[in-house]
Design a protein around this motif. Structure first.
Motif: not given
Length: 243
Positions: A152, A162-167, A174, A176
């Motif tokens: 992920t 983090d490809t699972e949550f698109g973060e 972080s 955006s």
């Protein structure tokens, strides 16, 4: 052997192949599910010439059987393949073989319904008509990311996705991103250390014609958010994501 297309029938695919070569990790397999036409046969030959390990399927009934037998890394599926409703086939593959990435080939009018079914960063789609080099680029990107997506998190230096949550984080902070900026970042991450040409980024991010100026604009947006030093411009060639 795949039979020829009906006389006078327009080909939904372009078989023009660009100069780039597909990167294929060892033991990765692709199931190519396209209608039984001469154009499909040409796509198959072109991908094999690029070194892709391909198993062809020409009707929807056989797709699941081949996926079960071959355990592929990736399934390329025309949603108008003869046989059962291909939306059901995609759902069955996602349920029975969740690690298999799906690239769906679709006419524009079915795109909206398809997007609801595809799984975020794992799956992909192409609008018809498409060029073989465009399909090859998608296969190249997805096969490269496939083994990493299972964990992920993709990393390039202090940049992490983090490809699972698109973060997305940079130096632990972080960031955006808009959907287009995120897709552009993923396309660059899919070619670590390589110069990625604007036309290739346009194909991978927009899936339809996009100008070099539009790519440049979004590169500038992305630089502002992840740091200008992380995307290097190679004049006359394209962009490199730096560690």
């Amino acid at each position: 052997m795949l039979p020829a297309a009906p006389p006078g029938g327009a080909s939904p695919y372009s078989t023009a192949l660009g100069p780039s070569r597909v990167f294929v990790p060892p033991n990765d397999h692709v199931v190519l599910a396209l209608p039984p036409t001469a154009a499909s046969a040409s796509v198959l030959r072109s991908l094999r010439a690029e070194g892709v390990n391909v198993s062809p399927v020409t009707d929807g009934i056989g797709v699941l059987d081949v996926v079960r037998a071959r355990d592929p890394a990736l399934l390329v599926l025309d949603v108008e393949l003869p046989g059962p409703d291909q939306a059901g086939v995609i759902a069955a593959v996602q349920s029975e073989a969740p690690n298999v990435t799906v690239i769906a080939i679709t006419p524009r009018e079915r795109r909206a319904g398809l997007l609801v079914q595809l799984r975020g960063d794992r799956d992909d789609y192409l609008l018809r008509p498409f060029a073989v080099d465009e399909l090859a680029a998608r296969i190249r990107l997805r096969l490269r990311l496939g083994p990493v997506i299972e964990s992920t998190v993709l990393r390039q230096g202090e940049l992490a996705v983090d490809t699972e949550f698109g973060e997305v984080t940079v130096d632990g902070q972080s960031v955006s991103l808009s959907p287009t900026e995120y897709a552009l970042l993923m396309a660059l991450l899919g070619a670590p250390g390589e110069v990625v040409a604007p036309d290739r980024l346009a194909r991978e991010v927009w899936s339809e014609p996009a100008s070099a100026n539009l790519v440049q604009v979004y590169i500038s947006y992305l630089r502002r958010k992840i740091g200008p030093e992380r995307i290097r411009t190679v004049r006359g060639e394209g962009y490199v994501l730096e560690a």
